[in-house]
Design an enzyme around this catalytic site. Structure first.
Site, PDB file in Angstrom:
ATOM      1  N   ARG A 166       0.568  -1.607   0.170  1.00 11.81           N
ATOM      2  CA  ARG A 166      -0.061   0.229   0.037  1.00 11.81           C
ATOM      3  C   ARG A 166       0.614   0.871   0.103  1.00 11.81           C
ATOM      4  O   ARG A 166       0.852   2.300   0.383  1.00 11.81           O
ATOM      5  CB  ARG A 166      -0.978  -0.400   1.535  1.00 11.81           C
ATOM      6  CG  ARG A 166      -2.102  -1.794   1.456  1.00 11.81           C
ATOM      7  CD  ARG A 166      -3.000  -0.730  -0.141  1.00 11.81           C
ATOM      8  NE  ARG A 166      -4.677  -1.353   0.259  1.00 11.81           N
ATOM      9  CZ  ARG A 166      -4.351  -2.997  -0.514  1.00 11.81           C
ATOM     10  NH1 ARG A 166      -3.135  -3.514  -0.362  1.00 11.81           N
ATOM     11  NH2 ARG A 166      -5.084  -3.637   0.333  1.00 11.81           N
ATOM     12  N   SER A 238     -10.479   0.059   3.468  1.00 12.84           N
ATOM     13  CA  SER A 238     -10.044  -0.798   5.171  1.00 12.84           C
ATOM     14  C   SER A 238      -9.397   0.398   4.803  1.00 12.84           C
ATOM     15  O   SER A 238      -8.827   0.798   4.390  1.00 12.84           O
ATOM     16  CB  SER A 238      -8.473  -1.554   4.680  1.00 12.84           C
ATOM     17  OG  SER A 238      -8.727  -2.990   4.270  1.00 12.84           O
ATOM     18  N   GLU A 335      -4.371   3.822   6.478  1.00 21.01           N
ATOM     19  CA  GLU A 335      -4.433   3.400   4.518  1.00 21.01           C
ATOM     20  C   GLU A 335      -4.737   4.738   4.027  1.00 21.01           C
ATOM     21  O   GLU A 335      -4.474   4.972   3.077  1.00 21.01           O
ATOM     22  CB  GLU A 335      -5.190   1.851   4.560  1.00 21.01           C
ATOM     23  CG  GLU A 335      -4.231   1.324   3.134  1.00 21.01           C
ATOM     24  CD  GLU A 335      -5.505   1.192   2.059  1.00 21.01           C
ATOM     25  OE1 GLU A 335      -5.365   1.786   1.323  1.00 21.01           O
ATOM     26  OE2 GLU A 335      -6.062   0.215   2.509  1.00 21.01           O
TER      27      GLU A 335
HETATM   28  N1  EPU Z   1     -11.463 -11.056   9.950  1.00 19.48           N
HETATM   29  C1  EPU Z   1     -12.222 -11.053  11.687  1.00 19.48           C
HETATM   30  N2  EPU Z   1     -12.960  -9.338  11.462  1.00 19.48           N
HETATM   31  C2  EPU Z   1     -13.629  -8.685  10.773  1.00 19.48           C
HETATM   32  C3  EPU Z   1     -12.863  -8.864   8.970  1.00 19.48           C
HETATM   33  C4  EPU Z   1     -11.905 -10.321   8.794  1.00 19.48           C
HETATM   34  O1  EPU Z   1     -12.018 -11.130  11.670  1.00 19.48           O
HETATM   35  O2  EPU Z   1     -14.673  -7.838  10.091  1.00 19.48           O
HETATM   36  C5  EPU Z   1     -10.718 -11.303   9.333  1.00 19.48           C
HETATM   37  C6  EPU Z   1     -10.593 -12.906   8.295  1.00 19.48           C
HETATM   38  O3  EPU Z   1     -11.059 -14.119   9.371  1.00 19.48           O
HETATM   39  C7  EPU Z   1      -9.212 -12.705   8.195  1.00 19.48           C
HETATM   40  C8  EPU Z   1      -8.529 -11.750   8.267  1.00 19.48           C
HETATM   41  O4  EPU Z   1      -9.542 -10.379   9.199  1.00 19.48           O
HETATM   42  O5  EPU Z   1      -8.588 -13.983   8.694  1.00 19.48           O
HETATM   43  C9  EPU Z   1      -8.154 -10.942   6.827  1.00 19.48           C
HETATM   44  O6  EPU Z   1      -9.730 -10.052   6.286  1.00 19.48           O
HETATM   45  P1  EPU Z   1      -9.931 -10.428   5.065  1.00 19.48           P
HETATM   46  O7  EPU Z   1      -9.921 -11.465   3.869  1.00 19.48           O
HETATM   47  O8  EPU Z   1     -11.353  -9.593   4.863  1.00 19.48           O
HETATM   48  O9  EPU Z   1      -8.958  -8.862   4.309  1.00 19.48           O
HETATM   49  P2  EPU Z   1      -8.021  -7.636   4.899  1.00 19.48           P
HETATM   50  O10 EPU Z   1      -7.049  -8.016   5.652  1.00 19.48           O
HETATM   51  O11 EPU Z   1      -8.835  -7.441   6.154  1.00 19.48           O
HETATM   52  C10 EPU Z   1      -7.370  -7.038   2.966  1.00 19.48           C
HETATM   53  C11 EPU Z   1      -6.219  -5.189   1.979  1.00 19.48           C
HETATM   54  C12 EPU Z   1      -7.963  -5.327   1.365  1.00 19.48           C
HETATM   55  C13 EPU Z   1      -8.425  -6.326   0.194  1.00 19.48           C
HETATM   56  C14 EPU Z   1      -9.003  -7.895   0.853  1.00 19.48           C
HETATM   57  C15 EPU Z   1      -8.099  -8.523   0.331  1.00 19.48           C
HETATM   58  C16 EPU Z   1      -5.553  -3.813   3.634  1.00 19.48           C
HETATM   59  C17 EPU Z   1      -5.930  -3.011   4.409  1.00 19.48           C
HETATM   60  N3  EPU Z   1      -6.843  -4.323   2.890  1.00 19.48           N
HETATM   61  O12 EPU Z   1      -7.998  -6.781   3.885  1.00 19.48           O
HETATM   62  O13 EPU Z   1      -8.368  -3.949   0.802  1.00 19.48           O
HETATM   63  O14 EPU Z   1      -9.164  -6.312  -0.278  1.00 19.48           O
HETATM   64  O15 EPU Z   1      -7.286  -7.380   1.675  1.00 19.48           O
HETATM   65  O16 EPU Z   1      -6.470  -8.768  -0.660  1.00 19.48           O
HETATM   66  O17 EPU Z   1      -4.403  -4.480   3.326  1.00 19.48           O
HETATM   67  C18 EPU Z   1      -8.195  -1.857   0.908  1.00 19.48           C
HETATM   68  O18 EPU Z   1      -7.421  -1.736   1.033  1.00 19.48           O
HETATM   69  O19 EPU Z   1      -9.297  -0.444   0.985  1.00 19.48           O
HETATM   70  C19 EPU Z   1      -9.012  -2.582   1.067  1.00 19.48           C
HETATM   71  C20 EPU Z   1     -10.564  -3.507   0.981  1.00 19.48           C
END
Ligand code: EPU
Length: 339
Positions: A166, A238, A335
Site C-alpha cells: 500500500r 480498509s 491506509e
Molecule cells: N476478519 C475479522 N473480522 C472482520 C473482518 C475480517 O476477524 O471484521 C479477519 C478474517 O477472518 C481474516 C482476516 O481478518 O482472517 C483478513 O480479512 P480479509 O480477507 O477481509 O482481508 P483484510 O486483511 O481485512 C485486505 C486488504 C483489502 C483487500 C483484502 C483482500 C488491507 C489494509 N486491506 O483486507 O483491501 O480487499 O485484504 O485481499 O490490506 C483496501 O485496501 O481498501 C481493501 C479493502
C-alpha cells in the site's frame, strides 16, 4: 480569472461528491480536468496564487478532516490504448473496475483478483492497490507523471516507483508533487489466475482448471458480501493498514488469543497481522459514534451513516486505534490519506 480555459473552476466547492466517504468539507477551488493543457493551466493557477494542490481520482482513499484551503484537481484523463500484444497505456482518469472488465473482454489476464476496487487507474500505483493475493506493482512497466516541482512530465519505471505494501514513491512524496497522467501495464495472454489467497483457495479447492473469469466473479462476490458499496454507504475500504510486527510479538499475542491470523514475512522474522481481526476482537464491528460508524460485516471499514463530517470519522478512527494500542500494544497506521 483571466484564462478562458479555466472557466470550469469552482470556488468554495463541496467535496461530498468527490470522495467515497461523502463527507461534508469544502475546497477553496476545484477543477475537473480532461486534457493536458487544462491540467497544466490549473497547476499554473495554483502556483501563481500560492495555493496548495491536491489531486483526486475517484477519491476512494482519502478523508478530508477540514476544509481544503487550496486547489483540488479532479483527473478525468481517459483512454485505453493497446500498445502491443499485452501492453496497455491507460489514462489516469479511467475507472479501475472498468479497466478490469475491458481487459477480460479483450482476453488479457492478470487483473481479475483486483476487480471491484473503487477508484481510478491513476490512483492505483500511488498506493499499490492490492487484493486477493495480487498487487498492481507486478503489472506496472511505466508510470507517466507531471512533476509539479520540476514543471515537466517524467516517466518512472517499476523499480523507480519503489513499491511496497500500500505504498510507493508517489505516496511518500510531498502532496501535490506528482500528478499521474498515464499508467502502462504489461498483462498476460495466458489465463492462469493466482489462487493463493485463503478465500479463493477455499472456494476453488485443488486440481480443476480455474479461469480468470471465474476468479473475477468470485472476487466480486466476496467483495460484495464483505465490503460496503460506496454508492450506498460512504466508506474508503480498509481504513488502516495490516500491521507488521516482530516474530516475538506475534507469538506473545498468539499465546494470549487463540487463532490470531498472522502471515510470516522475510524468513519468518516478521508477521503481518490482520487489523480487521484486532479491531473485531476489540469489539468494534458495527459500533457507531453519532453519524460515523464501523461496518457491520468488516471491522476495518469505517462508514459514514449520512451527514458525518471528516472529523467525526477521524475521531472514531483515533478511538479505534487507541483501543488496539491499549489491548494489543500495536499502533495501527491509517491506509487512507488524511487531509
Ligand atoms: N476478519 C475479522 N473480522 C472482520 C473482518 C475480517 O476477524 O471484521 C479477519 C478474517 O477472518 C481474516 C482476516 O481478518 O482472517 C483478513 O480479512 P480479509 O480477507 O477481509 O482481508 P483484510 O486483511 O481485512 C485486505 C486488504 C483489502 C483487500 C483484502 C483482500 C488491507 C489494509 N486491506 O483486507 O483491501 O480487499 O485484504 O485481499 O490490506 C483496501 O485496501 O481498501 C481493501 C479493502
Amino acid at each position: 480569472m483571466n484564462d478562458a480555459r479555466l472557466s470550469t473552476l469552482l470556488e468554495n466547492a463541496p467535496l461530498d461528491a468527490y470522495t467515497t466517504f461523502g463527507v461534508t468539507q469544502y475546497a477553496r477551488f476545484l477543477i475537473e480536468v480532461s486534457d493536458l493543457p487544462e491540467l497544466y493551466e490549473a497547476v499554473e493557477f495554483a502556483r501563481d496564487n500560492h495555493l496548495e494542490l491536491m489531486v483526486l481520482g475517484g477519491g476512494s482513499n482519502v478523508l478530508f478532516v477540514r476544509d481544503f484551503p487550496g486547489l483540488v484537481i479532479i483527473i478525468k484523463l481517459t483512454g485505453i490504448v493497446r500498445e502491443s500484444g499485452t501492453r496497455l497505456r491507460i489514462g489516469a482518469g479511467e475507472d479501475w473496475h472498468n479497466l478490469v472488465d475491458w481487459t477480460l473482454a479483450n482476453k488479457l489476464f492478470g487483473l481479475e483478483n483486483l476487480a471491484l476496487i473503487p477508484g481510478t487507474v491513476g490512483a492505483a500505483p500511488i498506493q499499490n492497490i492490492g487484493a486477493y493475493g495480487v498487487e498492481i506493482e507486478r503489472f506496472v512497466t511505466r508510470v507517466h507523471v507531471f512533476d509539479t516541482h520540476l514543471a515537466k512530465a517524467l516517466d518512472f519505471t517499476r523499480d523507480a516507483c519503489d513499491f511496497a505494501y500500500r505504498d510507493s514513491l508517489f505516496k511518500r512524496a510531498p502532496r501535490g508533487r506528482y500528478i499521474v497522467l498515464e499508467v502502462e501495464l504489461e498483462l498476460s495472454d495466458s489465463d492462469a489466475p493466482v489462487l493463493t489467497y485463503p478465500a479463493l483457495a477455499e472456494r476453488f479447492g485443488s486440481d480443476e482448471k480455474i479461469t480468470a473469469e471465474q476468479v473475477y466473479h468470485a472476487v466480486c462476490d466476496i467483495r460484495r458480501s464483505k465490503l460496503p458499496d460506496p454508492k450506498v454507504i460512504g466508506n474508503a475500504g480498509s481504513f488502516f493498514k495490516n500491521p507488521v510486527v516482530s516474530k516475538e510479538k506475534f507469538f506473545k499475542i498468539s499465546e494470549l488469543f487463540d487463532a490470531v491470523p498472522g502471515f510470516p514475512l522475510e524468513n519468518g522474522e516478521f508477521y503481518k497481522l490482520s487489523a480487521a481481526w484486532l479491531l473485531d476482537t476489540a469489539g468494534w464491528k458495527g459500533r457507531r459514534r453519532g453519524l460515523a460508524g464501523v461496518f457491520e460485516h468488516h471491522a476495518l471499514v469505517l462508514v459514514n451513516h449520512g451527514g458525518a463530517t471528516g472529523e467525526d470519522i477521524f475521531l472514531l478512527a483515533q478511538e479505534m486505534s487507541s483501543s488496539v494500542l491499549q489491548r494489543f500494544g500495536i499502533a495501527l497506521q491509517p491506509e487512507v490519506l488524511i487531509v
